[in-house]
Write a protein that holds these residues in place. Structure first.
Motif, PDB file in Angstrom:
ATOM      1  N   ILE A   1       3.765   6.788   3.607  1.00 50.76           N
ATOM      2  CA  ILE A   1       2.493   7.126   2.975  1.00 50.76           C
ATOM      3  C   ILE A   1       2.676   8.291   2.010  1.00 50.76           C
ATOM      4  O   ILE A   1       3.039   9.402   2.412  1.00 50.76           O
TER       5      ILE A   1
ATOM      6  N   PHE B   1       0.409   9.919  -1.155  1.00 49.95           N
ATOM      7  CA  PHE B   1      -0.813   9.854  -1.956  1.00 49.95           C
ATOM      8  C   PHE B   1      -0.492  10.100  -3.426  1.00 49.95           C
ATOM      9  O   PHE B   1       0.357  10.917  -3.767  1.00 49.95           O
TER      10      PHE B   1
ATOM     11  N   GLU C   1       1.489   1.678  -5.421  1.00 47.66           N
ATOM     12  CA  GLU C   1       2.201   0.805  -4.491  1.00 47.66           C
ATOM     13  C   GLU C   1       2.099  -0.644  -4.957  1.00 47.66           C
ATOM     14  O   GLU C   1       1.212  -0.999  -5.728  1.00 47.66           O
TER      15      GLU C   1
ATOM     16  N   TYR D   1       2.049  -3.847  -2.716  1.00 44.46           N
ATOM     17  CA  TYR D   1       2.093  -4.338  -1.344  1.00 44.46           C
ATOM     18  C   TYR D   1       2.308  -5.842  -1.266  1.00 44.46           C
ATOM     19  O   TYR D   1       1.726  -6.610  -2.036  1.00 44.46           O
TER      20      TYR D   1
ATOM     21  N   ILE E   1      -0.410  -1.795   7.112  1.00 37.96           N
ATOM     22  CA  ILE E   1      -1.073  -0.875   6.203  1.00 37.96           C
ATOM     23  C   ILE E   1      -2.448  -1.439   5.849  1.00 37.96           C
ATOM     24  O   ILE E   1      -2.580  -2.619   5.521  1.00 37.96           O
TER      25      ILE E   1
ATOM     26  N   ASN F   1      -4.206   2.938  -3.642  1.00 35.67           N
ATOM     27  CA  ASN F   1      -4.717   2.656  -2.294  1.00 35.67           C
ATOM     28  C   ASN F   1      -5.011   3.922  -1.489  1.00 35.67           C
ATOM     29  O   ASN F   1      -4.665   4.030  -0.313  1.00 35.67           O
TER      30      ASN F   1
ATOM     31  N   LYS G   1      -4.780   4.252   2.636  1.00 31.74           N
ATOM     32  CA  LYS G   1      -3.780   5.153   3.217  1.00 31.74           C
ATOM     33  C   LYS G   1      -4.435   6.140   4.184  1.00 31.74           C
ATOM     34  O   LYS G   1      -3.890   6.440   5.251  1.00 31.74           O
TER      35      LYS G   1
ATOM     36  N   THR H   1      -5.212   4.286   7.322  1.00 28.58           N
ATOM     37  CA  THR H   1      -3.982   3.980   8.065  1.00 28.58           C
ATOM     38  C   THR H   1      -3.480   5.202   8.831  1.00 28.58           C
ATOM     39  O   THR H   1      -3.116   5.110  10.009  1.00 28.58           O
TER      40      THR H   1
END
Length: 331
Positions: free
Chosen positions: A75, A77, A81, A83, A201, A300, A304, A307
């Motif tokens: 993770i 920030f 990403e 995915y 995630i 995301n 995040k 998660t």
């Protein structure tokens, strides 16, 4: 001179040229020129480096092989990403299985200093008007978070009253961490729902929203899937129109006009038929959103946060600037 290998990189990550162009904020035609390495500026290189989360030197043919640093479970920030479907639990529509993860959902409200917030989005918007308790009170009176956002955020009327440092150094993301902590602590159902996603995630799928900085900052998009859904909608609408036109021609060809009762039955039949077609379309679109993923790309931030708080029970946050919720100071 080394050649750009960005096209090879995006192909490996299943990112289409159209999607990559939108991520860069340029036209698709311009993107083709960039991918061919034609007159690529330093600013464009920096932009591609940011979007692909790779150093500029790795955008070129050296080293010879692409080393993918894809690790969805790390993770970070502020990082874009890409995915894969197998690694994620997506949510989009409020009516979906995990729709209650959305900040717009009224399923898990938040209370702070004796004030009730219908949704976490209400509190997020209210804190953006720190120092203006009259506006915060007005915000909390709206039950619908979407309307609230349109009125106070999307319009320019209230722009002078917004917190000036809101986007400085990811301050808004830190505020969201604070809010989701409250939501987690106050709602057992929210904790239970989060626990059902263990091992994957959480991703906010903003595919059907217009591509914007906000949509890619808080969630992820799959532009190929969006195109497919739009094509489906167009096909369904065309199907309905064609059949309605056939019905009109058939009506016009009748030797005798229908009786009033027969006409009423015919209209009810058509309405029922349209409703069935639209229901099938809704089911199909929902299936696409939940199951037919290509690659979801974006920062995301919300996913995040969800998660981390699911796995740790709390997420650290740091507010660089003081906030006020009515007369109460936060941070």
């Amino acid at each position: 001179m080394n050649e750009l290998r960005v096209k090879q990189i995006i192909n490996q990550r299943n990112i289409s040229v159209r999607q990559f162009a939108e991520m860069l904020g340029i036209t698709r035609e311009h993107c083709y020129h960039v991918l061919r390495g034609e007159n690529v500026s330093k600013k464009q290189l920096e932009n591609m480096s940011r979007v692909l989360n790779m150093p500029i030197r790795e955008l070129y043919t050296t080293p010879d092989e692409i080393v993918s640093d894809y690790n969805p479970y790390r993770i970070v920030f502020g990082r874009t990403e890409h995915y894969k479907a197998a690694d994620i639990i997506p949510f989009s529509k409020l009516s979906g299985k995990y729709g209650a993860f959305s900040n717009m959902s009224t399923a898990y409200p938040v209370d702070l200093f004796g004030h009730h917030c219908y949704t976490s989005e209400h509190l997020f918007i209210a804190l953006r008007f720190s120092g203006h308790p009259d506006l915060q009170k007005e915000i909390l009176e709206y039950e619908n978070a979407m309307w609230c956002k349109k009125i106070f955020i999307n319009s320019k009327e209230y722009e002078p009253y917004r917190y000036p440092q809101w986007r400085d150094n990811y301050f808004d993301i830190e505020v969201m961490k604070y809010i989701i902590n409250l939501k987690y602590q106050q709602n057992e159902g929210f904790r239970t729902l989060l626990n059902k996603t263990k091992g994957k995630i959480i991703v906010e799928d903003t595919t059907m929203q217009n591509t914007s900085d906000s949509a890619l900052r808080w969630g992820c998009q799959d532009l190929q899937k969006r195109d497919l859904i739009k094509q489906t909608r167009k096909s369904v609408q065309q199907f309905i129109t064609e059949n309605l036109n056939k019905g009109k021609k058939k009506e016009a060809a009748l030797k005798k006009p229908r009786t009033e009762s027969a006409q009423k039955r015919q209209e009810q039949k058509l309405k029922k038929w349209e409703a069935i077609v639209e229901k099938v379309q809704d089911v199909y679109e929902q299936a696409l959103l939940e199951h037919c993923h290509y690659t979801l790309s974006g920062e995301n931030a919300l996913g995040k946060i969800l998660t981390v708080i699911r796995d740790q029970g709390y997420i650290d946050y740091h507010l660089d600037y003081p906030l006020y919720f009515f007369e109460h100071k936060i941070g």
